[in-house]
Design a protein around this motif. Structure first.
Motif, short mmCIF file in Angstrom:
data_model
loop_
_atom_site.label_atom_id
_atom_site.label_comp_id
_atom_site.label_asym_id
_atom_site.label_seq_id
_atom_site.Cartn_x
_atom_site.Cartn_y
_atom_site.Cartn_z
N THR A 44 -40.26 -18.17 85.65
CA THR A 44 -40.55 -19.54 86.07
C THR A 44 -41.81 -20.11 85.44
O THR A 44 -41.98 -21.33 85.36
CB THR A 44 -40.69 -19.62 87.60
N ARG B 209 -46.45 -21.06 91.89
CA ARG B 209 -45.76 -21.87 92.89
C ARG B 209 -44.24 -21.77 92.74
O ARG B 209 -43.53 -21.59 93.73
CB ARG B 209 -46.21 -23.34 92.78
N ARG B 210 -43.77 -21.89 91.52
CA ARG B 210 -42.32 -21.82 91.31
C ARG B 210 -41.77 -20.44 91.65
O ARG B 210 -40.68 -20.31 92.20
CB ARG B 210 -42.00 -22.19 89.85
N ALA C 5 -43.05 -18.42 93.88
CA ALA C 5 -43.09 -18.32 95.34
C ALA C 5 -41.88 -19.03 95.96
O ALA C 5 -41.27 -18.52 96.91
CB ALA C 5 -44.38 -18.93 95.88
N ASN C 6 -41.52 -20.18 95.42
CA ASN C 6 -40.36 -20.90 95.92
C ASN C 6 -39.08 -20.11 95.69
O ASN C 6 -38.20 -20.07 96.56
CB ASN C 6 -40.25 -22.27 95.24
N ARG C 7 -38.99 -19.49 94.53
CA ARG C 7 -37.78 -18.70 94.24
C ARG C 7 -37.66 -17.52 95.19
O ARG C 7 -36.55 -17.20 95.65
CB ARG C 7 -37.80 -18.22 92.79
N CYS D 219 -39.15 -17.20 98.10
CA CYS D 219 -39.33 -17.60 99.51
C CYS D 219 -40.50 -16.85 100.15
O CYS D 219 -40.41 -16.33 101.27
CB CYS D 219 -38.04 -17.36 100.32
N THR E 150 -45.17 -16.84 100.12
CA THR E 150 -46.30 -17.73 99.88
C THR E 150 -46.87 -17.54 98.47
O THR E 150 -46.69 -16.48 97.85
CB THR E 150 -47.42 -17.46 100.90
N GLN E 151 -47.59 -18.56 98.01
CA GLN E 151 -48.22 -18.46 96.69
C GLN E 151 -49.28 -17.37 96.68
O GLN E 151 -49.46 -16.68 95.67
CB GLN E 151 -48.85 -19.80 96.31
#
Length: 311
Positions: free
Chosen positions: A15, A19-20, A22-24, A26, A28-29
């Protein structure tokens, strides 16, 4: 080095940012940043070049990448295999294996598989192209290793292909057949001979003979099985076959010989694993595939193989 650290490393590499990733995943950053920092500390060097645009693998990170991918993949397979055994979901493995696969390769692969999955029932069915294709398309096979020619690949466009090897295709005859003489008149002998081929190869053979200057074979016998088997007791016949059969111990008593493939060049045949797109192999099927690939590699490296080329 922990599996979770590897998963985070791969997510950031793919990614390009914390941040990206962490989103993938699920999470935290801060969890992503901590995992990367711990991994870099353990390995003793940074793995990413950091900039305002994000994180990008440096040379050390690039060197780790293929190993990380392998670790993550094996961890997933291991978990799936244990879960399948624990729940009793896997009881059988449905296989179709081309008869061109050497006996010793299949035997070695099965022995290796049995060490890992002794309780799984192996169910073998026909490994011929025409028999396998409808079963693959209707999910009636867990693993298919099929031999196919280029002229058949249009029928396989809906499938995922993983090539194992290429086989030289050509003309096989009984020892002493006139066609095998170095100075033989191939056009005349081809036109007068009885030809043996499979149902699905009929059009291909006729086209190739036509391109060679033979308008039509005098006699054509179509088989729904391995055509070289039909050479037994068929005097004067020619078989369109993978030339590796002449070196196969299973056919030693047939006294078969191959026409020099340079005299009647044909496109090679490919032996490949096939499965439906979007359908992943089960842990047992994947391990059998791995076992066959490994056994084939060992078999090939034992000595020179005239008509077989790994892919």
């Amino acid at each position: 080095m922990k599996i979770r650290q590897i998963e985070v490393f791969l997510a950031v590499a793919e990614t390009g940012g914390v941040r990206r990733a962490a989103n993938r995943l699920c999470i935290t950053q801060s969890a992503v940043a901590k995992a990367i920092s711990q991994l870099e500390a353990e390995l003793g060097c940074p793995l990413f070049d950091r900039s305002a645009l994000g994180l990008r693998l440096n040379e050390a990170g690039q060197s780790l990448l293929p190993y990380a991918e392998s670790i993550a993949s094996n961890a997933t397979r291991a978990a799936a295999a244990v879960a399948a055994c624990a729940t009793g979901r896997v009881t059988s493995l449905r296989l179709a294996i081309t008869p061109t696969l050497p006996e010793e390769v299949l035997s070695a692969a099965v022995q290796r598989f049995r060490l890992r999955f002794p309780a799984v029932k192996l169910i073998f069915s026909s490994g011929f192209f025409s028999d396998c294709l409808p079963k693959i398309l209707t999910d009636r096979l867990d693993l298919a290793l099929v031999m196919a020619g280029r002229h058949q690949h249009e029928e396989l466009t809906s499938l995922v292909e993983e090539p194992l090897c290429a086989l030289t295709q050509g003309v096989v005859a009984g020892k002493g057949h006139p066609v095998l003489a170095p100075d033989s008149d191939l056009k005349t002998l081809f036109s007068k001979a009885e030809w043996l081929t499979t149902v699905q190869d009929e059009v291909f053979l006729i086209r190739r003979l036509h391109d060679f200057g033979v308008t039509a074979p005098r006699c054509l016998t179509l088989c729904d099985y391995y055509t070289v088997d039909a050479l037994n007791g068929t005097s004067g016949a020619l078989s369109l076959s993978p030339l590796c059969v002449v070196d196969d111990p299973r056919y030693a008593n047939r006294h078969l010989e191959a026409l020099d493939p340079r005299r009647f060049p044909l496109p090679p045949l490919t032996v490949s694993f096939f499965r439906q797109k979007g359908v992943e192999l089960s842990p047992t099927a994947d391990y059998m595939r791995f076992s066959i690939c490994d056994a084939f590699k060992e078999w090939f490296e034992k000595r020179h193989r005239r008509f077989v080329q790994p892919l």
